[in-house]
Design a protein around this motif. Structure first.
Motif, PDB file in Angstrom:
ATOM      1  N   LEU A  29      50.930  39.646 -37.786  1.00 24.21           N
ATOM      2  CA  LEU A  29      51.747  40.545 -38.593  1.00 24.21           C
ATOM      3  C   LEU A  29      51.801  40.131 -40.055  1.00 24.21           C
ATOM      4  CD1 LEU A  29      54.752  41.321 -36.208  1.00 24.21           C
ATOM      5  CD2 LEU A  29      52.738  42.706 -36.700  1.00 24.21           C
ATOM      6  N   GLY A  30      51.740  38.829 -40.320  1.00 24.07           N
ATOM      7  CA  GLY A  30      51.811  38.364 -41.704  1.00 24.07           C
ATOM      8  C   GLY A  30      50.607  38.755 -42.537  1.00 24.07           C
ATOM      9  N   VAL A  31      49.446  38.905 -41.891  1.00 22.27           N
ATOM     10  CA  VAL A  31      48.219  39.285 -42.619  1.00 22.27           C
ATOM     11  C   VAL A  31      47.866  40.738 -42.347  1.00 22.27           C
ATOM     12  CG1 VAL A  31      47.324  36.933 -42.625  1.00 22.27           C
ATOM     13  CG2 VAL A  31      46.777  38.442 -40.714  1.00 22.27           C
ATOM     14  N   ASP A  32      48.754  41.459 -41.682  1.00 17.00           N
ATOM     15  CA  ASP A  32      48.415  42.818 -41.259  1.00 17.00           C
ATOM     16  C   ASP A  32      48.297  43.768 -42.444  1.00 17.00           C
ATOM     17  OD1 ASP A  32      48.052  44.801 -39.071  1.00 17.00           O
ATOM     18  OD2 ASP A  32      49.874  45.657 -39.936  1.00 17.00           O
ATOM     19  N   ARG A  33      49.037  43.522 -43.524  1.00 17.29           N
ATOM     20  CA  ARG A  33      48.963  44.446 -44.662  1.00 17.29           C
ATOM     21  C   ARG A  33      47.539  44.519 -45.208  1.00 17.29           C
ATOM     22  NH1 ARG A  33      51.123  48.932 -47.037  1.00 17.29           N
ATOM     23  NH2 ARG A  33      50.423  49.035 -49.200  1.00 17.29           N
ATOM     24  N   PHE A  34      46.913  43.368 -45.422  1.00 16.34           N
ATOM     25  CA  PHE A  34      45.537  43.363 -45.940  1.00 16.34           C
ATOM     26  C   PHE A  34      44.581  44.005 -44.936  1.00 16.34           C
ATOM     27  CE2 PHE A  34      41.409  41.099 -46.000  1.00 16.34           C
ATOM     28  CZ  PHE A  34      40.928  41.604 -47.200  1.00 16.34           C
ATOM     29  N   LEU A  35      44.711  43.651 -43.662  1.00 19.75           N
ATOM     30  CA  LEU A  35      43.837  44.232 -42.650  1.00 19.75           C
ATOM     31  C   LEU A  35      44.106  45.721 -42.490  1.00 19.75           C
ATOM     32  CD1 LEU A  35      43.884  41.409 -39.947  1.00 19.75           C
ATOM     33  CD2 LEU A  35      42.101  41.918 -41.616  1.00 19.75           C
ATOM     34  N   ASP A  36      45.352  46.142 -42.698  1.00 22.13           N
ATOM     35  CA  ASP A  36      45.683  47.565 -42.639  1.00 22.13           C
ATOM     36  C   ASP A  36      44.960  48.324 -43.746  1.00 22.13           C
ATOM     37  OD1 ASP A  36      46.828  49.899 -41.861  1.00 22.13           O
ATOM     38  OD2 ASP A  36      48.822  49.459 -42.617  1.00 22.13           O
ATOM     39  N   MET A  37      44.911  47.737 -44.937  1.00 24.60           N
ATOM     40  CA  MET A  37      44.187  48.360 -46.046  1.00 24.60           C
ATOM     41  C   MET A  37      42.706  48.501 -45.711  1.00 24.60           C
ATOM     42  SD  MET A  37      46.145  46.163 -48.995  1.00 24.60           S
ATOM     43  CE  MET A  37      45.263  46.782 -50.423  1.00 24.60           C
TER      44      MET A  37
END
Length: 440
Positions: A394-402
């Protein structure tokens, strides 16, 4: 990803802060205190552990209505299949084929590079036991192996309510798929009312998902504290490997599979295609939202790619909710990574189940903020993986979401380009001019 703000701060930044706080505190405990100290065990057992479990159980509570309503609505939105004829069926078939390729690439990358390997087996088994206890009663673990014929037989629920009560996720998704097809085929005012009811169920579930996701910063901090206190620096190494494999799999799908599909399926140059979709790709990466990118994609399809308007509007609108290659790939990579992290070897049968759920989940979670989280959490429990492990990503999900949003949006445009092959817009008939006789 949901861009809701809390106190003026975007939610994804709060999630990142929660990730950093939980990770930092957990690493400190691991290095300077020790995870076996009495007060640490009390804290993880009575405070941080239950807080993380509450978040996960809220996701589990919503997963059945979310997947059912989203998948039914996603299929029912293809109601133009009859009017568009072969274009509609080509859209559906290509969606399944390209999503399957995406998941296979993801699973292949994780099996080859094994980013989750290297964790102390004793620590993994300890958290595995704790996670299995916390997940008890939610769903039963998937069997190690089944007969090939029995596997496909089990996809069809003999009683859909029993399947729902037992959280048999794949049979429920098959039922939702068939139910959506029935809504497309049936006609009448009662069917329209039923469709509106299911759309209302989806809206309510999405609203509840948004409310639950607002708890994510606290839940992430608690989950990461528990994991970091137990695993220490191994956690960061494995997490970096996970991000590398996930981005690598997305890059292969973007720069190998998509160009081949455009070249073979549409008979067009991949360079021409990527030149025309630069703007939608940029907007997708910056917003991490397929819905926000849809107007830009429609404009690029008509102005840059010169696709027929009737085809591009149908395919891109449906694709924004149903053709989610990046989401399906990400879910598969995450599940197998966490299985390796906890030392769980998934059989071929279990990996096939994961692949099928991810393919259907790409339709069932499309357009729902953070909608992949319930799917991932449910698959984890299906194959016997501690659901707490979701806190790792979840902590790195923002970048992977992009990154996966770029893959989703580009995949929609690839689909529109292929389906548009041989199609043309109907010419607009000029208005008949009045004659002298008619005027008289």
């Amino acid at each position: 990803m949901d861009t809701t703000k809390r106190g003026g701060v975007p939610l994804h930044w709060l999630m990142l802060i929660g990730f950093a706080v939980g990770l930092g505190a957990g690493l400190y405990v691991n290095q300077f205190v020790g995870p076996d100290v009495v007060w640490v065990q009390w804290l993880t057992s009575n405070v941080t552990g239950p807080a993380g479990q509450i978040f996960l159980r809220l996701l589990f509570m919503l997963v059945i209505p979310l997947l059912f309503s989203a998948l039914v609505v996603g299929v029912a939105e293809m109601g133009d299949l009859k009017s568009l004829g072969r274009a509609g069926f080509k859209t559906l078939a290509l969606t399944v084929v390209v999503s399957t390729i995406a998941v296979i690439i993801g699973l292949g990358m994780v099996n080859y590079f094994r980013p989750g390997d290297g964790v102390d087996p004793a620590l993994a088994q300890r958290l595995l036991a704790e996670g299995a206890e916390g997940a008890a009663g939610i769903v039963e673990n998937a069997p190690e192996s089944v007969q090939f014929g029995q596997f496909f037989l089990d996809l069809i629920p003999s009683n859909v309510f029993t399947a729902a009560a037992e959280n048999q996720i794949l049979p429920i998704m098959i039922f939702a798929l068939l139910f959506g097809i029935g809504l497309v085929m049936a006609r009448g005012p009662n069917v329209d009312h039923l469709k509106l009811t299911i759309e209302g169920l989806l809206e309510v579930t999405m609203k509840l998902i948004n409310m639950v996701i607002k708890l994510a910063p606290i839940a992430i901090a608690c989950l990461m504290f528990n994991l970091a206190a137990l695993f220490g620096w191994d956690l960061l190494v494995r997490l970096a490997a996970f991000v590398g494999v996930a981005v690598g799999a997305m890059a292969i799908h973007m720069f190998v599979v998509y160009p081949l599909v455009v070249l073979i399926g549409a008979g067009r140059s991949p360079l021409w295609f990527f030149k025309g979709v630069q703007r939608p790709m940029l907007v997708a990466f910056t917003t991490a939202s397929s819905n926000a990118t849809l107007p830009v994609s429609l404009k690029a399809a008509e102005d840059e790619l010169k696709l027929p308007r009737k085809i591009s509007r149908f395919v891109l609108t449906v694709g924004a909710t149903a053709n989610q290659n990046g989401t399906a790939l990400f879910e598969g990579v995450t599940v197998l990574f966490l299985a390796q992290f906890f030392g769980i070897e998934l059989s071929i049968t279990q990996q096939v189940v994961v692949m099928l759920v991810c393919i259907l989940g790409g339709v069932g979670t499309a357009g729902v903020p953070a909608g992949s989280l319930p799917v991932i959490a449910m698959i984890l429990v299906m194959v016997g993986i501690p659901p707490e492990g979701i806190g790792l990503i979840l902590g790195v999900d923002r970048f992977l979401d992009m990154c996966r949003t770029v893959l989703n949006v580009t995949g929609d445009l690839v689909l529109a380009t292929v389906v548009s092959r041989g199609e043309k817009d109907e010419p607009v008939s000029p208005e008949p001019q009045p004659t002298v006789a008619s005027v008289a």
